[in-house]
Design a protein around this motif. Structure first.
Motif, mmCIF file in Angstrom:
data_model
loop_
_atom_site.group_PDB
_atom_site.id
_atom_site.type_symbol
_atom_site.label_atom_id
_atom_site.label_comp_id
_atom_site.label_asym_id
_atom_site.label_seq_id
_atom_site.Cartn_x
_atom_site.Cartn_y
_atom_site.Cartn_z
ATOM 1 N N VAL A 77 -21.692 -76.024 63.323
ATOM 2 C CA VAL A 77 -22.439 -75.842 62.607
ATOM 3 C C VAL A 77 -22.743 -76.914 60.568
ATOM 4 C CG1 VAL A 77 -24.141 -74.349 61.644
ATOM 5 C CG2 VAL A 77 -23.616 -73.724 63.415
ATOM 6 N N VAL A 78 -22.603 -77.294 60.844
ATOM 7 C CA VAL A 78 -22.692 -78.440 59.497
ATOM 8 C C VAL A 78 -24.479 -77.959 58.710
ATOM 9 C CG1 VAL A 78 -21.762 -80.592 60.413
ATOM 10 C CG2 VAL A 78 -24.553 -80.503 60.637
ATOM 11 N N SER A 79 -23.985 -77.847 57.004
ATOM 12 C CA SER A 79 -25.097 -78.067 56.199
ATOM 13 C C SER A 79 -24.475 -78.802 55.342
ATOM 14 C CB SER A 79 -25.063 -76.400 55.917
ATOM 15 O OG SER A 79 -23.237 -75.754 54.978
ATOM 16 N N SER A 80 -24.494 -79.781 55.050
ATOM 17 C CA SER A 80 -24.237 -80.714 53.556
ATOM 18 C C SER A 80 -25.107 -81.414 54.211
ATOM 19 C CB SER A 80 -22.917 -81.367 53.281
ATOM 20 O OG SER A 80 -22.250 -82.474 54.559
ATOM 21 N N ALA A 81 -25.654 -82.393 52.817
ATOM 22 C CA ALA A 81 -27.080 -83.477 52.833
ATOM 23 C C ALA A 81 -26.745 -84.877 53.907
ATOM 24 C CB ALA A 81 -27.470 -83.218 51.885
ATOM 25 N N ASP A 82 -25.269 -85.192 53.905
ATOM 26 C CA ASP A 82 -24.906 -86.316 54.127
ATOM 27 C C ASP A 82 -24.596 -85.883 55.592
ATOM 28 O OD1 ASP A 82 -22.354 -84.582 53.837
ATOM 29 O OD2 ASP A 82 -21.137 -86.341 53.589
ATOM 30 N N ALA A 83 -24.078 -85.033 56.491
ATOM 31 C CA ALA A 83 -23.892 -84.645 57.426
ATOM 32 C C ALA A 83 -25.248 -84.781 58.138
ATOM 33 C CB ALA A 83 -22.789 -83.114 57.908
ATOM 34 N N GLU A 385 -28.330 -74.492 44.696
ATOM 35 C CA GLU A 385 -28.809 -74.943 43.006
ATOM 36 C C GLU A 385 -28.720 -75.638 42.545
ATOM 37 O OE1 GLU A 385 -30.204 -72.238 41.471
ATOM 38 O OE2 GLU A 385 -31.457 -70.783 42.895
ATOM 39 N N ALA A 386 -27.923 -76.714 43.404
ATOM 40 C CA ALA A 386 -27.066 -78.044 42.604
ATOM 41 C C ALA A 386 -28.008 -79.167 42.819
ATOM 42 C CB ALA A 386 -25.971 -78.221 43.361
ATOM 43 N N THR A 387 -28.652 -79.293 43.915
ATOM 44 C CA THR A 387 -30.124 -79.974 44.296
ATOM 45 C C THR A 387 -31.143 -79.607 43.106
ATOM 46 O OG1 THR A 387 -28.898 -80.286 45.620
ATOM 47 C CG2 THR A 387 -30.629 -81.047 45.908
ATOM 48 N N TYR A 388 -32.107 -77.893 43.725
ATOM 49 C CA TYR A 388 -32.875 -77.800 43.646
ATOM 50 C C TYR A 388 -33.010 -76.380 42.312
ATOM 51 C CZ TYR A 388 -34.475 -80.374 47.436
ATOM 52 O OH TYR A 388 -35.289 -81.535 47.718
ATOM 53 N N PRO A 389 -32.583 -76.414 41.243
ATOM 54 C CA PRO A 389 -32.698 -75.706 40.051
ATOM 55 C C PRO A 389 -33.657 -74.304 40.281
ATOM 56 C CG PRO A 389 -32.100 -77.562 39.200
ATOM 57 C CD PRO A 389 -32.942 -77.973 40.283
ATOM 58 N N ASP A 390 -33.087 -73.395 40.620
ATOM 59 C CA ASP A 390 -33.736 -71.970 40.324
ATOM 60 C C ASP A 390 -34.428 -72.191 41.988
ATOM 61 O OD1 ASP A 390 -35.453 -69.744 39.956
ATOM 62 O OD2 ASP A 390 -36.413 -70.326 38.286
ATOM 63 N N ALA A 391 -33.887 -72.082 42.833
ATOM 64 C CA ALA A 391 -34.192 -72.732 44.287
ATOM 65 C C ALA A 391 -35.050 -71.564 45.053
ATOM 66 C CB ALA A 391 -32.966 -73.083 45.030
ATOM 67 N N GLN A 411 -36.750 -78.513 36.803
ATOM 68 C CA GLN A 411 -37.788 -80.099 37.535
ATOM 69 C C GLN A 411 -36.665 -81.051 37.855
ATOM 70 O OE1 GLN A 411 -40.691 -79.807 34.569
ATOM 71 N NE2 GLN A 411 -42.140 -78.459 35.964
ATOM 72 N N LEU A 412 -36.979 -81.888 38.581
ATOM 73 C CA LEU A 412 -36.524 -82.861 38.372
ATOM 74 C C LEU A 412 -35.984 -84.252 37.467
ATOM 75 C CD1 LEU A 412 -36.278 -82.618 42.239
ATOM 76 C CD2 LEU A 412 -34.383 -82.100 40.706
ATOM 77 N N PRO A 413 -35.704 -84.124 36.879
ATOM 78 C CA PRO A 413 -35.067 -85.415 36.006
ATOM 79 C C PRO A 413 -35.259 -86.781 36.508
ATOM 80 C CG PRO A 413 -33.590 -84.428 35.435
ATOM 81 C CD PRO A 413 -34.400 -83.711 36.706
ATOM 82 N N ARG A 414 -35.485 -87.488 35.749
ATOM 83 C CA ARG A 414 -35.299 -89.441 36.629
ATOM 84 C C ARG A 414 -34.138 -89.584 37.355
ATOM 85 N NH1 ARG A 414 -36.923 -94.951 34.022
ATOM 86 N NH2 ARG A 414 -36.780 -95.943 35.787
ATOM 87 N N SER A 415 -32.813 -89.374 36.274
ATOM 88 C CA SER A 415 -31.068 -89.399 36.403
ATOM 89 C C SER A 415 -31.278 -88.800 38.040
ATOM 90 C CB SER A 415 -30.351 -88.817 35.888
ATOM 91 O OG SER A 415 -30.144 -87.147 36.009
ATOM 92 N N ASN A 416 -32.169 -87.979 38.261
ATOM 93 C CA ASN A 416 -31.672 -87.054 39.945
ATOM 94 C C ASN A 416 -32.496 -87.275 40.699
ATOM 95 O OD1 ASN A 416 -28.963 -86.003 38.874
ATOM 96 N ND2 ASN A 416 -30.821 -83.960 38.424
ATOM 97 N N GLN A 417 -33.398 -88.171 40.496
ATOM 98 C CA GLN A 417 -34.338 -88.475 41.585
ATOM 99 C C GLN A 417 -33.593 -88.959 43.040
ATOM 100 O OE1 GLN A 417 -37.504 -91.760 41.212
ATOM 101 N NE2 GLN A 417 -37.580 -90.738 38.751
ATOM 102 N N THR A 419 -31.288 -88.282 44.045
ATOM 103 C CA THR A 419 -30.618 -86.088 44.305
ATOM 104 C C THR A 419 -31.559 -85.176 45.191
ATOM 105 O OG1 THR A 419 -28.982 -86.026 43.027
ATOM 106 C CG2 THR A 419 -29.520 -84.076 44.572
ATOM 107 N N ALA A 420 -32.716 -85.688 44.755
ATOM 108 C CA ALA A 420 -34.465 -85.082 44.786
ATOM 109 C C ALA A 420 -34.863 -85.917 46.199
ATOM 110 C CB ALA A 420 -34.631 -85.570 43.939
ATOM 111 N N LEU A 421 -34.169 -86.680 46.903
ATOM 112 C CA LEU A 421 -34.738 -87.023 48.376
ATOM 113 C C LEU A 421 -33.855 -86.325 49.458
ATOM 114 C CD1 LEU A 421 -34.318 -90.792 47.130
ATOM 115 C CD2 LEU A 421 -36.601 -89.054 47.366
#
Length: 474
Positions: A77-83, A385-391, A411-417, A419-421
């Motif tokens: 089982v993998v749950s990290s975004a890169d894996a 929560e690190a990617t989506y605050p108040d997830a 919400q997601l500021p420009r610097s996190n675009q 990560t938002a993907l």
């Protein structure tokens, strides 16, 4: 051999076994294995009963990668975004998706014989046809009929239920089913299929996990669907199919000499897949908006403004190329749909390793042995929560990117675009959802008719003296 010699040999074996156990304890395994007292079954019963609690518990204890034994299957089982991204893209083509396709053919289409051959036909012949006819630019062939039919269905539904309670699921679900069936299959496609399809869908997870359940209502519903679809396919062969998509699919049936039950089963898998997920997401979007006055007001204003400024009327929008709905005029609507998918998509993707291979998770290498299965827990990064605050909260404008770096809560500021993907609503790679463009269109159109749905729903809620959110539960 003397008794003393036997005792010495036994003591030696015990000593070696203890040493082996101690050595294993001293050498940590990666990925860590989740223990279980049940051989072969492993954690299968717990997973079948409550998969998400098990996965969440294991992730908190073992990290983003761990091994489960599920009914004889060794599951990494993998749950990290890169894996997860690596599993879905499968650039080395070592992770096969036949596990999921076979499971759906069995539990939805009731196909249990010659399953691998039929799975190959589905994957290599039918999926390419669907992908070709449901591209973003091909929707123009079906969108006008879909939009017109949906609007007429909603008009009829509201006129007949205006003074009594309305089930949002019944209202939107049935209307979408009839409009989609009319556009994809033919205008005269039996709409009575809807009740049986919903009954079958209610038992899908029990069937997938092979849980004890009372199968008689859903089993009878599935059999009625298969019988009607077999008759429908024969009628299309005799009278000529309406639409190139169905014509080409029927040609595949003929070329592979598939029997009546196999044809009906494959058609049922297609109908179930093309209706249920888009329908459920559309219902959930409306539910979230009915429960959030600010979101409902803002999106209604955006839709009304864009329709009247760019299309003059709803009818002109429905007649336009569906690609126009991807424009910036519907950014809040797009965000609300994406946010709904983030919160409600609970799919776990399973692949089978056809040879020894490797994945990377958070900089560490995961060794996958031939025959092992890999499960991508898509839900985990969507609730991080690190990617989506108040997830856990529905934030309708979460995916409307800001032009500054102000860190607005949730919400997601420009610097996190970038990560938002981290979003896996459609999958990716060669197994990306073939009907994603149609599904997104199906989800948007009811919301473009937002005024009629929300205002009538709220009116009915007030008549019944209940909160609008409870309409979904009726």
């Amino acid at each position: 051999m003397s008794t003393m010699a036997c005792l010495d040999a036994l003591a030696t074996l015990i000593f070696l076994f203890i040493g082996w156990v101690c050595l294993r304890k001293q050498q940590p395994q990666y990925p860590p294995a989740v223990g279980s007292m049940l051989p072969w079954i492993g954690s299968g019963l717990i997973f079948a009963h409550d998969p998400f609690t098990l996965l969440d518990t294991c992730r908190k204890r073992y990290g983003h990668v761990f091994k489960l034994l599920l009914g004889g299957r060794r599951m990494v089982v993998v749950s990290s975004a890169d894996a997860i991204a690596a599993v879905l893209r499968d650039r080395h083509e070592t992770l096969h998706a036949d596990v999921m396709h076979i499971a759906l053919l069995r539990c939805v289409g009731a196909i249990n014989h010659d399953i691998h051959r039929i799975c190959e036909i589905l994957h290599h012949e039918i999926f390419p046809i669907i992908a070709h006819h449901l591209t973003r630019h091909s929707l123009i062939d079906i969108s006008p009929q879909f939009g017109t039919r949906l609007r007429s269905q909603l008009d009829v539904a509201f006129s007949s239920h205006i003074r009594q309670s309305i089930s949002l699921k019944e209202l939107v679900g049935r209307s979408l089913f009839e409009a989609t069936s009319s556009a994809l299959l033919r205008p005269s496609f039996p709409t009575s299929f809807y009740d049986d399809l919903i009954m079958l869908d209610s038992s899908i997870y029990s069937r997938l996990y092979k849980l004890p359940f009372f199968p008689h209502p859903s089993a009878r519903a599935r059999q009625r669907l298969l019988d009607h679809l077999a008759d429908y396919i024969e009628e299309m062969e005799r009278d000529g199919a309406e639409g190139e998509l169905i014509s080409r699919v029927i040609e595949v049936f003929k070329a592979n000499k598939l029997g009546r039950s196999d044809r009906a089963g494959l058609m049922l898998v297609f109908i179930w897949g093309s209706h249920i997920n888009p329908m459920n997401t559309a219902i959930w979007v409306l539910t979230f908006l009915l429960a959030n006055r600010e979101a409902m007001t803002k999106i209604r204003e955006e839709v009304d403004h864009t329709i009247h400024s760019q299309f003059t009327s709803l009818n002109s929008l429905l007649a336009a190329d569906p690609c126009v709905m991807d424009g910036s005029g519907f950014s809040l609507l797009d965000s609300a749909i994406r946010e709904t998918m983030r919160l409600t998509v609970i799919t776990t993707v399973v692949r089978r390793a056809t040879c020894d291979t490797e994945l990377t998770s958070d900089g560490r290498t995961i060794h996958i042995s031939k025959g092992e299965h890999v499960m991508a827990d898509v839900r985990a990064p969507h609730h991080n929560e690190a990617t989506y605050p108040d997830a856990e909260t529905f934030i309708y404008d979460r995916f409307v990117f800001r032009e500054d770096n102000e860190n607005i809560p949730g919400q997601l500021p420009r610097s996190n675009q970038r990560t938002a993907l981290t979003f896996f609503g459609w999958g990716s790679g060669k197994h990306i959802c073939k009907g994603r463009h149609l599904a997104l269109y199906i989800r948007k159109i009811p919301l473009h008719q937002f005024d009629e749905i929300t205002r009538n729903s709220i009116k009915c809620a007030r008549l019944c003296n209940i909160p609008p959110i409870k309409l979904l539960l009726w």
